[in-house]
Write a protein that holds these residues in place. Sequence first.
Motif, PDB file in Angstrom:
ATOM      1  N   ALA A   1     100.501   9.999  16.458  1.00 25.09           N
ATOM      2  CA  ALA A   1      99.957  11.069  17.300  1.00 25.09           C
ATOM      3  C   ALA A   1      98.528  11.400  16.899  1.00 25.09           C
ATOM      4  N   VAL A   2      98.264  11.447  15.590  1.00 28.34           N
ATOM      5  CA  VAL A   2      96.901  11.718  15.124  1.00 28.34           C
ATOM      6  C   VAL A   2      95.952  10.624  15.606  1.00 28.34           C
TER       7      VAL A   2
ATOM      8  N   TRP B   1      97.486  12.560  26.625  1.00 23.40           N
ATOM      9  CA  TRP B   1      98.902  12.619  26.968  1.00 23.40           C
ATOM     10  C   TRP B   1      99.749  11.819  25.979  1.00 23.40           C
ATOM     11  N   ALA B   2      99.205  10.718  25.474  1.00 27.97           N
ATOM     12  CA  ALA B   2      99.949   9.912  24.505  1.00 27.97           C
ATOM     13  C   ALA B   2     100.067  10.666  23.175  1.00 27.97           C
ATOM     14  N   GLY B   3      99.003  11.381  22.791  1.00 28.35           N
ATOM     15  CA  GLY B   3      99.066  12.185  21.577  1.00 28.35           C
ATOM     16  C   GLY B   3     100.114  13.273  21.676  1.00 28.35           C
ATOM     17  N   LEU B   4     100.170  13.934  22.828  1.00 27.68           N
ATOM     18  CA  LEU B   4     101.192  14.971  23.048  1.00 27.68           C
ATOM     19  C   LEU B   4     102.596  14.375  23.021  1.00 27.68           C
ATOM     20  N   LEU B   5     102.737  13.199  23.606  1.00 27.69           N
ATOM     21  CA  LEU B   5     104.039  12.535  23.624  1.00 27.69           C
ATOM     22  C   LEU B   5     104.504  12.174  22.217  1.00 27.69           C
ATOM     23  N   PHE B   6     103.610  11.637  21.394  1.00 30.09           N
ATOM     24  CA  PHE B   6     103.984  11.280  20.025  1.00 30.09           C
ATOM     25  C   PHE B   6     104.224  12.510  19.161  1.00 30.09           C
TER      26      PHE B   6
END
Length: 114
Positions: free
Chosen positions: A23-24, A33-38
Motif C-alpha cells: 500500500a505504501v 485507488w490501489a493504495g486504498l485497496l491494499f
Amino acid sequence: MNRSSRFLSILYVLTSGLLIWTAVLQYRYGPLWAGLLFTAAGAVPTVAVVRESVIGDLRRALTELTARPRRHGERLVDTIVRGELGAACCDRWWTSLGTDHDAACAHRARNSAA
C-alpha cells in the motif's frame, strides 16, 4: 494459543505487513485507488489474528468448564445454562430481550436490543 494458531497468527501478521508495504508503494508510485485497496486488505489479516485469539480463549474456557466438578447426574449443558441464567440481569431483562429492567434491579439503565 496452540502451535497451529500461533503459526497462523504469525502468517497473518506477515501478510498484513506485506500488504501495508505494498500500500505504501502504491501511494508513492501507483494509483490512489490501489493504495486504498491494499490498505483495506492489510486490515483483514489483523481481524484474523483477533479471531484466532478469541478462538483460543473459548477453547480455554471450555477446557476449564469441562474440568470443573459437577453434581452427580448433572450434564455440561446444565452447567452452561445455570451460568448464563446467573449472569442475567433480572427476570424482566431476560424476558424482554434486554430492553427492560425490574424496579429492584441495580442496572436500571434501559438497553435497547435493536
